[in-house]
Design a protein around this motif. Sequence first.
Motif, PDB file in Angstrom:
ATOM      1  N   LYS B   9      53.543  33.988  41.668  1.00  0.00           N
ATOM      2  CA  LYS B   9      54.135  34.436  40.405  1.00  0.00           C
ATOM      3  C   LYS B   9      54.944  35.705  40.649  1.00  0.00           C
ATOM      4  N   TYR B  11      57.290  38.255  38.427  1.00  0.00           N
ATOM      5  CA  TYR B  11      57.738  38.558  37.064  1.00  0.00           C
ATOM      6  C   TYR B  11      59.236  38.860  37.055  1.00  0.00           C
ATOM      7  N   PRO B  12      59.868  38.694  35.900  1.00  0.00           N
ATOM      8  CA  PRO B  12      61.324  38.930  35.828  1.00  0.00           C
ATOM      9  C   PRO B  12      61.704  40.330  36.313  1.00  0.00           C
ATOM     10  N   THR B  13      60.761  41.285  36.226  1.00  0.00           N
ATOM     11  CA  THR B  13      61.053  42.640  36.700  1.00  0.00           C
ATOM     12  C   THR B  13      61.120  42.702  38.220  1.00  0.00           C
ATOM     13  N   GLY B  14      60.730  41.616  38.889  1.00  0.00           N
ATOM     14  CA  GLY B  14      60.746  41.604  40.351  1.00  0.00           C
ATOM     15  C   GLY B  14      59.379  41.854  40.962  1.00  0.00           C
ATOM     16  N   GLU B  16      55.946  41.102  42.310  1.00  0.00           N
ATOM     17  CA  GLU B  16      55.287  39.901  42.793  1.00  0.00           C
ATOM     18  C   GLU B  16      53.796  40.037  42.504  1.00  0.00           C
ATOM     19  N   THR B  52      50.709  31.923  31.405  1.00  0.00           N
ATOM     20  CA  THR B  52      51.764  32.566  32.183  1.00  0.00           C
ATOM     21  C   THR B  52      52.307  31.480  33.103  1.00  0.00           C
ATOM     22  N   THR B  55      55.570  30.871  39.193  1.00  0.00           N
ATOM     23  CA  THR B  55      56.918  30.762  39.739  1.00  0.00           C
ATOM     24  C   THR B  55      57.032  29.557  40.664  1.00  0.00           C
TER      25      THR B  55
END
Lengths: 264, 262, 272
Positions: B9, B11-14, B16, B52, B55
């Motif tokens: 996973k 997150y869009p913020t980068g 990990e 959630t 990815t």
Amino acid sequence: MSVESVTWERHDRRSRLLRFAFALGGLIVVLASWQYLELDLRDFGGATAAFADLATRMFPPHLEYAPEIVAPLIETIHIAAVGTMAAFALSIPVAYLSAENLTPNRLTYALGKVIVTVSRSVHTIIWALVFVIMFGPGALAGTIAIAVRSVGFLGKLLGEELEEIDAGQQEAISSTGANRFKTLLYGVFPQIKPAVVGLTIYRWDINVRGATILGFVGAGGIGVHLYTAVDSFAWRTVAIIVLAILFVVILSEGVSAYARTKAQ
Amino acid sequence: MLETHDLRKVYPTGDEALTSISTTIEGKEFVAMIGPSGAGKSTFVRCINRLTEPTSGTVELDGTDLTALSSAELRDARRNIGMIFQEYNLVERLTVMENVLSGRLGYVSNWAAFRRKFPQEDIELAYEILELVGLGGMENKRVDELSGGQRQRVGIARAVVQNPKILLADEPTSSLDPETSHDVMELLTDIATDHDIPVLINIHEVDLAVGYADRLLGLHDGELVFDGTPEELTDDTHGVIYRGEELTTTEAKRAIPAGGRR
Amino acid sequence: MVAETEQPRSTWHRPTTFYDHRVKWGIYVALAAFLAWSLWGILAGVGLSRFTEGLGYGVTLLQTMYPPRTEAGDLVRLGDRLLESVAMAMVATAIGVTISIPVAFGAAQNLVSRPIYLLSRAIISISRAIDGLIVAIIAVMAFGFGPLAGIIAISFKTVGFFSKLLSEDVEDINMGSIESVESTGASRFQTLVYGVVPQIVPRFVGLTVYRWDINIRASAIIGIVGAGGIGQLLMTAYSRYEFDYVASILLGIILVVLLAEYVSAVVRRRVQ
């Protein structure tokens, strides 16, 4: 505590100065307004006398006229009820659009905000003027005016309520495998239900008051009769109508307050 | 049986949050995932029922790959996964019974849901489970009148009434006092045994995890750094999980058998 | 309890806030019947076709309103009357708030005797129950057309609103600090000035600005019954079917109302 904080502020010269300027500015504006309107203190002295005179003319209220105002009073209540009901139905999509966390995109959010702002910044009586042209004089125009004005009020407040819901409850329901409809039903609606019921009843109460004046512009209700009575200087009739309005408004306020405590 | 393979996973913020987690949970295993806050414990548990969205990687429950399901299929699959939350996430303004029955929402029609009309079996089951979690006679109480421990029991009942194939719990004890935490952990272990389902919980209190779990998973910085029984959790391995210390190769091999434990 | 647990129960009914389910349904049915009656009462005389027809007139109306009138002379008149409305709101707020202060203290249960309390509460109730336009229409008949009638009506409404909210704050006053001032041997007046006033000033300012905002809205429409301000111009244009001018006037009103709302919000945030 509060005495301390006040003493502290007393010593803050800048905020003191600012406050003084604010008060002085207000005073100047009021005095300038007084000048602009060419008011005279004597006018207000005369006003007291005129009111006293009016009060004696209104007494005793024209009781024999009472049966004639029952029907328009009922119409007033009808206008408030139907107007509120329609506003309630319309405000749900508006609230959905204007809640930042639920609205589909920025365009719909803007649309929601525009509807709320336009509805709220125009007084019911002005809406009534518009709708009298469209739908002709009578209770229909008044009802629509009440509905259109209330949509903004309910849409704004319900939208704010929707923005504050707890997403965890929603998440938990959807994690059991419930679909979107059921999640709304169990995870969202119970959270806003007291607000929905409370605000609607509250608005209904406001609308009863608002519906009493619609008749001034021909939009139905008791206002028509009041307007005629005032216009023909039938002060004893005016007195009975105002008393009847007082009665209905205070009664609906009581009902509204009671129902809202029950809805918690 | 739950099997994650290479679960990742970002997150869009980068950030990990999870780096390639592969593990298997089966039987009536009581598995506790431990690790410092921010290690990705919560993300891992939430990736399993896709609260959630992972990815990449797969999550298989009894052979079905959950990550490949459409939203309608996922809804059906979620009926088999009970979830318990840190903040209980109960519908505060509804009664205990309605909250428990909401665990059956995936099985009733929209119209029945609207009328709050559930089948007899569901209601019988709900009463039974309320007894089980120690809330017998409380069905008509509104949830906002309950204490934290009672609320979490309602949360557990809502998950168990689903007749799930696995129970997930995201920090179920961190809003509770120590004594209630023990009660809740005990209840969860009982459920695992009685219902013959695995339980996966993430928890930051190591002593609770050691005291109740059959197996511990240690997460550090999104990486699975420990997988073993509570007895195998030594001071060294503890250091690995919580401070990211390196282990000697032999110790590391002992701590994480290659390819995870099967 | 034990007896209950021995047998699994297969039915469950949601407890209701009403006395029982029959009362609940009774209330629902009564409410539905009332709403149906109301709907019938509104629509019976006109019919649904009149409604759809009206929507058509709406389009025509919008067409006559566009473009809004922008001739210089008309705009000057518009500005003049808008200014009159704002000035009316200013004066009415000042007068209303001044009258409200004694009424608010009279309506605070913890400070005054029972008869004064009841009198103050009655003033508040009546002021709140009667719409400003009703007061205005009577005032116009009593003192003639113009801003004076409007100011009286708006001041009257201000008293009810302001006294009610202010009296709640007065009732919430921290008695401890009053006693601490009293214990220094201060007179009743001194106690009021040093013990009570500092506690309510910020709230007082906030409420004043809030009410001023409401009064701007009120002063913009009160002219509909001849009580001065922009509403009077609106009514003239309306009765002459000058709908393009009506549009300009409405835009002017909305602009002033939104501006007042903004100013009021900013000032209140700074005060608190």
